[in-house]
Design an enzyme around this catalytic site. Structure first.
Site, short mmCIF file in Angstrom:
data_model
loop_
_atom_site.label_atom_id
_atom_site.label_comp_id
_atom_site.label_asym_id
_atom_site.label_seq_id
_atom_site.Cartn_x
_atom_site.Cartn_y
_atom_site.Cartn_z
N HIS A 110 0.81 -1.21 0.00
CA HIS A 110 0.00 0.00 0.00
C HIS A 110 0.85 1.27 0.00
O HIS A 110 0.33 2.37 -0.27
CB HIS A 110 -0.94 0.00 1.21
CG HIS A 110 -2.31 0.54 0.89
ND1 HIS A 110 -2.52 1.57 -0.01
CD2 HIS A 110 -3.54 0.19 1.34
CE1 HIS A 110 -3.81 1.83 -0.08
NE2 HIS A 110 -4.46 1.00 0.73
N ARG A 111 2.13 1.17 0.28
CA ARG A 111 3.00 2.34 0.22
C ARG A 111 3.24 2.77 -1.22
O ARG A 111 3.52 3.95 -1.50
CB ARG A 111 4.35 2.04 0.90
CG ARG A 111 4.26 1.69 2.37
CD ARG A 111 5.60 1.19 2.89
NE ARG A 111 6.10 0.05 2.13
CZ ARG A 111 7.28 -0.54 2.36
NH1 ARG A 111 8.07 -0.08 3.33
NH2 ARG A 111 7.65 -1.57 1.64
#
Length: 475
Positions: free
Chosen positions: A448-449
């Site tokens: 998700h980064r």
């Protein structure tokens, strides 16, 4: 002057390794290309080859030593024609502690006969040649290998000295069994004595097929004849006594590969914020295309697997949705211009991911052929670093084990991994009607980064479209 043999960096990320086994000993002559040791890297057990010619004068790191830093001196090589005495120098301090004054001058006085190269001395000893009777043609009258070989040729009709030297010479050669790492592990697991196996590889090297084809009956006879053999069965793991009512257990030391797998996957789950997206895909169109392609490719000896087509589908989808063909690197985001797919393969030493580079532009036949080659090398522990490093995304397929659906752990620094299960018959809406179809459950794990949920969803949709309309995989 002796040459230092240093711990090699067998991969760009390797900082240390385990010196699993020496295949040479002090006094052995090696040439460029000779395999000297087996080294466990962070991915596999690899062979370390000599790059220079000479005689092993000193081994500084014992077999089985872990955490050997890259660049550390592990052995020394004396050049042909160099005196062997320096190789024995490290033993002098131990003697010197007991007799500091007396032993120091004794070493040069007790020289082993006339000056000779290490190879000349060894050949002379093996063939019963008296070095003192030879006239050396080397520098300052040193006896060379050629001098000894010439003497052997002259004394070829004298059988008296040769038998006396043959027996001790045979023992060291019998101790050195050249086999691939996989063959050794398989033999150890099955209790097979490699000394009884005939190697079919280069220079008599024992390979996986030799162990597979070895029958226990062939080993039984020599085992009974050798009364000392029973002690060799001892290394098998022994069940430990029950502790506080628990079940008996056995322990085995983790291999270097298994340690790295444990460390990297732990770091991945602890530091990478995973999110998961699962989608159902109708597999029937891809299966029909695969069947048609395999008929046309049969004369070429190529047989496509479902996994081959899924590799291509993931690669093409990453190009269509470039927001997912990325990796997170601190304060930067790396965007890749091609799709290199790492494919999970279960090897004896643990999971490894050989890479299909340029999978988005390669033909299906090329992907299939390359994947079979890489998978075989992975299972034999023969992958080279460039064959398993890199990759912009990964694919893990457990469908062949009947697994319906699972979530895979991201392989850092990659941004995603696709996990696919088995295709199963199930009701599915096709053209507005409910029909029985082969349905595949695919799950994407995303960092998700680097990747947002909407972008991950677009990628999963692109994969679905490519699999359900597979002609896009062949153009």
């Amino acid at each position: 002057m002796a040459t230092d043999i240093k711990m090699p960096a067998l991969s760009p990320t390797m900082e240390e390794g385990t010196l699993a086994k020496w295949l040479v000993k002090v006094g052995d002559t090696v040439s460029s290309g000779d395999v000297m040791a087996e080294i466990e890297t962070d991915k596999a057990t690899m062979e370390f080859e000599a790059v220079d010619e000479g005689v092993i004068s000193e081994i500084l790191v014992e077999a089985g030593t872990e955490g050997v830093k890259v660049g550390a001196v592990i052995a020394r090589l004396a050049a042909e024609g160099e005196e062997a005495a320096p190789a024995k120098a490290p033993a002098a301090p131990k003697d010197a502690e007991a007799q500091p004054k007396a032993t120091a001058p004794a070493a040069p006085a007790a020289a082993d006969g006339p000056a000779a190269t290490p190879t000349a001395k060894r050949i002379a000893q093996q063939n019963g040649i008296d070095l003192a009777s030879l006239e050396g043609t080397g520098p300052k009258g040193k006896v060379t290998k050629e001098d000894v070989e010439a003497a052997i040729a002259k004394a070829g009709g004298k059988p008296a000295a040769a038998p006396a030297q043959t027996s001790p010479a045979a023992a060291p050669s019998g101790e050195r069994i050249v086999a691939s790492p996989l063959a050794k592990r398989m033999a150890s697991d099955r209790g097979i004595d490699l000394g009884a196996v005939t190697g079919s590889g280069p220079n008599g090297r024992i390979v996986k097929d030799d162990v597979d084809n070895f029958t226990p009956a062939a080993q039984a006879a020599p085992a009974k004849a050798d009364t000392a053999a029973p002690s060799e069965t001892a290394p098998a793991p022994k069940p430990q006594p029950e502790i506080e009512g628990g079940a008996p257990y056995s322990e085995e030391k983790l291999s270097g590969v298994r340690k790295v797998i444990a460390r990297r996957l732990t770091e991945s789950k602890q530091t990478v914020p995973h999110f998961y997206l699962t989608i159902d895909i109708r597999l029937d169109p891809l299966l029909e295309l695969r069947s048609a392609l395999n008929k046309s490719l049969e004369p070429d000896g190529v047989k496509l697997s479902v996994n081959d087509l899924l590799i291509k589908a993931l690669a093409r989808a990453l190009i269509r949705v470039p927001q997912c063909n990325v990796s997170y690197h601190g304060d930067t985001l790396r965007r890749y211009e091609r799709a290199d797919i790492s494919v999970a393969v279960a090897a004896p030493s643990g999971l490894i991911t050989p890479v299909i580079t340029n999978a988005d532009t390669k033909g299906l036949a090329a992907i299939s052929t390359e994947m079979k080659t890489l998978a075989g090398k992975a299972r034999d522990g023969k992958l080279m670093p460039h064959e398993y490093q890199g990759g912009t995304a990964s694919l893990s397929n457990l469908g062949m084990f009947g697994i319906k659906q699972f979530d895979a752990v991201i392989n850092p620094p990659q941004g995603m991994i696709l996990a696919v299960g088995a295709g199963q018959q199930a009701p599915y809406v096709v053209d507005g009607e409910i029909k029985v179809a082969t349905v595949l459950h695919a799950s994407g794990s995303f960092d998700h980064r680097a990747i947002d949920g909407a972008d991950g969803a677009q990628l999963m949709e692109a994969i679905k479209q490519l699999v359900e309309n597979p002609m896009g995989l062949v153009v």
